[in-house]
Design a protein around this motif. Structure first.
Motif, PDB file in Angstrom:
ATOM      1  N   ALA A 238       0.928  -1.223   0.162  1.00  0.00           N
ATOM      2  CA  ALA A 238       0.038  -0.196  -0.060  1.00  0.00           C
ATOM      3  C   ALA A 238       0.976   1.298  -0.080  1.00  0.00           C
ATOM      4  CB  ALA A 238      -1.100  -0.141   1.173  1.00  0.00           C
ATOM      5  N   VAL A 239       1.975   1.261   0.845  1.00  0.00           N
ATOM      6  CA  VAL A 239       2.838   2.549   0.747  1.00  0.00           C
ATOM      7  C   VAL A 239       3.555   2.649  -0.550  1.00  0.00           C
ATOM      8  CG1 VAL A 239       4.924   3.445   1.728  1.00  0.00           C
ATOM      9  CG2 VAL A 239       3.233   2.374   3.461  1.00  0.00           C
ATOM     10  N   ARG A 240       4.049   1.389  -1.263  1.00  0.00           N
ATOM     11  CA  ARG A 240       4.552   1.750  -2.232  1.00  0.00           C
ATOM     12  C   ARG A 240       3.396   2.235  -3.522  1.00  0.00           C
ATOM     13  NH1 ARG A 240       6.859  -3.447  -1.024  1.00  0.00           N
ATOM     14  NH2 ARG A 240       5.254  -4.713  -2.142  1.00  0.00           N
ATOM     15  N   GLU A 241       2.171   1.736  -3.410  1.00  0.00           N
ATOM     16  CA  GLU A 241       1.158   2.503  -4.309  1.00  0.00           C
ATOM     17  C   GLU A 241       1.230   3.952  -4.204  1.00  0.00           C
ATOM     18  OE1 GLU A 241      -3.354   1.824  -5.576  1.00  0.00           O
ATOM     19  OE2 GLU A 241      -2.222  -0.022  -5.072  1.00  0.00           O
ATOM     20  N   LEU A 242       1.035   4.096  -2.658  1.00  0.00           N
ATOM     21  CA  LEU A 242       0.820   5.610  -2.436  1.00  0.00           C
ATOM     22  C   LEU A 242       2.005   6.511  -3.101  1.00  0.00           C
ATOM     23  CD1 LEU A 242      -0.162   5.166   1.269  1.00  0.00           C
ATOM     24  CD2 LEU A 242      -1.490   6.494  -0.482  1.00  0.00           C
ATOM     25  N   ASN A 243       3.188   5.867  -2.785  1.00  0.00           N
ATOM     26  CA  ASN A 243       4.429   6.606  -3.411  1.00  0.00           C
ATOM     27  C   ASN A 243       4.318   6.757  -4.849  1.00  0.00           C
ATOM     28  OD1 ASN A 243       6.801   5.105  -1.040  1.00  0.00           O
ATOM     29  ND2 ASN A 243       5.327   6.755  -0.824  1.00  0.00           N
ATOM     30  N   ALA A 244       3.751   5.792  -5.595  1.00  0.00           N
ATOM     31  CA  ALA A 244       3.637   5.883  -6.888  1.00  0.00           C
ATOM     32  C   ALA A 244       2.741   6.777  -7.471  1.00  0.00           C
ATOM     33  CB  ALA A 244       3.228   4.316  -7.506  1.00  0.00           C
ATOM     34  N   ARG A 245       1.563   7.007  -6.703  1.00  0.00           N
ATOM     35  CA  ARG A 245       0.692   8.086  -6.766  1.00  0.00           C
ATOM     36  C   ARG A 245       1.318   9.587  -6.496  1.00  0.00           C
ATOM     37  NH1 ARG A 245      -4.933   5.953  -4.659  1.00  0.00           N
ATOM     38  NH2 ARG A 245      -5.177   3.810  -5.971  1.00  0.00           N
ATOM     39  N   GLY A 246       2.451   9.596  -6.090  1.00  0.00           N
ATOM     40  CA  GLY A 246       2.985  10.959  -5.816  1.00  0.00           C
ATOM     41  C   GLY A 246       2.874  11.431  -4.253  1.00  0.00           C
ATOM     42  N   LEU A 247       2.421  10.512  -3.469  1.00  0.00           N
ATOM     43  CA  LEU A 247       2.438  10.919  -1.966  1.00  0.00           C
ATOM     44  C   LEU A 247       3.426  10.462  -1.366  1.00  0.00           C
ATOM     45  CD1 LEU A 247      -1.461  10.340  -1.582  1.00  0.00           C
ATOM     46  CD2 LEU A 247      -0.519  12.302  -2.369  1.00  0.00           C
TER      47      LEU A 247
END
Length: 348
Positions: A238-247
């Motif tokens: 989930a954290v990796r996905e958030l980072n991929a979204r720019g957060l």
């Protein structure tokens, strides 16, 4: 201080009639520095407002007004407006006790404010403490007030409760559910949604680039999978996905040490996995100062994080600090809402 036409319209309520809410609102409205931040309208029973002032030992002027629809048109909003309603009689209220009549009163006033929000007559709501047991006796059909708000306002997206203290915000993946049911709520999408929601909410409160971290679920962050795999299988992806979204969200960090980072000023927000994981820490850090923000709704709704304090109701001892903090957040976020910013991902 002078008011200006662009001040947000903030509705205040008196909370549970049997608790400390009326006294708190009397103390709040006596603070001219705070009242200057908004076009304030108090909604409640006239006798209960008088009782709150009597308990607080304060006489706070208000201007009677016919309806919430008229608040925004006031020529001089320097003095708080008052919209009187008739929801409960004095003989129905037993100070220091959770009763159906008090719970029904709270629901009626909050529903009136939410209707005004849907009609764009107000920009934010700040409510004094309520009691869930009394509200359920009085007709609440949901697990808590947040779910009631979401249903009334037609929310279809993710929503959750935030608790804030001195600039630190917390959210959680699960809330008012039995601890044995918490694992059912723990999935990747909920972690992503919770972190995104608190990030955007902090931006609405004026933090340009919030520093958000996610707590682990298991002891020692799962110890590499030997003490649980939720960190590996759910939270880290989930954290990796958030980072991929720019957060720029970080974590997971062990839940028993993550609040040390917050205490040392390294974080603006923490996403926790369940109610007590965050609540114990944040209330220990400042019980009388904390604020609850109802996250994910189309309009800002805030309240002090403490309860109705039935044990001191009527004694004139209530501490207004948390209520003042809740009001300040409602003003800031109400300003963003009034300026056309879509809060929490919900349409206006």
């Amino acid at each position: 201080m002078n008011h200006s036409p662009d001040k947000p319209v903030v509705a205040l309520t008196l909370g549970d009639p049997a608790g400390i809410g009326p006294e708190l609102i009397a103390r709040l409205l006596s603070r001219c520095d705070l009242m200057a931040q908004a076009n304030v309208v108090l909604v409640g029973d006239a006798w209960l407002w008088e009782e709150g002032q009597r308990v607080a030992g304060l006489l706070t002027p208000t201007v009677p007004i016919a309806s919430l629809a008229a608040v925004r048109r006031r020529a001089d909003p320097a003095t708080p407006a008052f919209v009187g309603v008739d929801t409960v009689q004095p003989q129905q209220v037993h100070r220091g006790r959770a009763d159906a009549a008090g719970g029904a009163s709270v629901l009626a006033v909050l529903d009136r404010c939410m209707d005004a929000a849907l009609a764009h007559e107000i920009d934010a709501i700040c409510f004094a403490p309520l009691n869930k047991h009394a509200m359920k006796q009085g007709g609440l059909r949901h697990e808590d007030e947040l779910h009631h708000f979401a249903a009334h306002l037609g929310v279809t997206g993710y929503f959750c409760e935030f608790n804030t203290l001195h600039g630190l915000w917390t959210s959680r993946i699960s809330s008012h559910v039995p601890l044995k049911d918490v694992p059912k709520y723990l999935d990747k999408q909920r972690v992503v949604d919770a972190a995104t929601l608190i990030y955007r909410s902090l931006q609405a409160d004026g933090v340009a680039t919030p520093r958000v971290a996610v707590a682990g679920f298991n002891p020692h962050n799962g110890d590499g999978g030997t003490c649980g795999r939720e960190e590996i299988d759910i939270i880290e992806p989930a954290v990796r996905e958030l980072n991929a979204r720019g957060l720029p969200v970080v974590g997971p960090f062990p839940a028993d040490t993550i609040f040390l980072k917050a205490r040392d000023g390294e974080l603006d927000a923490i996403v926790t996995m369940y109610h007590d994981q965050g609540q114990i820490a944040i209330k220990l850090m400042g019980f009388s100062q904390g604020v609850t923000v109802q996250g994910g709704l189309p309009i800002p709704i805030t309240t002090p994080a403490h309860g109705t304090a039935y044990d001191i109701a009527g004694l004139g001892k209530a501490n207004v600090d948390a209520t003042a903090n809740a009001f300040a957040i409602a003003c800031r976020m109400g300003h963003a809402y009034r300026d056309g910013q879509s809060l929490f991902g919900q349409p206006q």
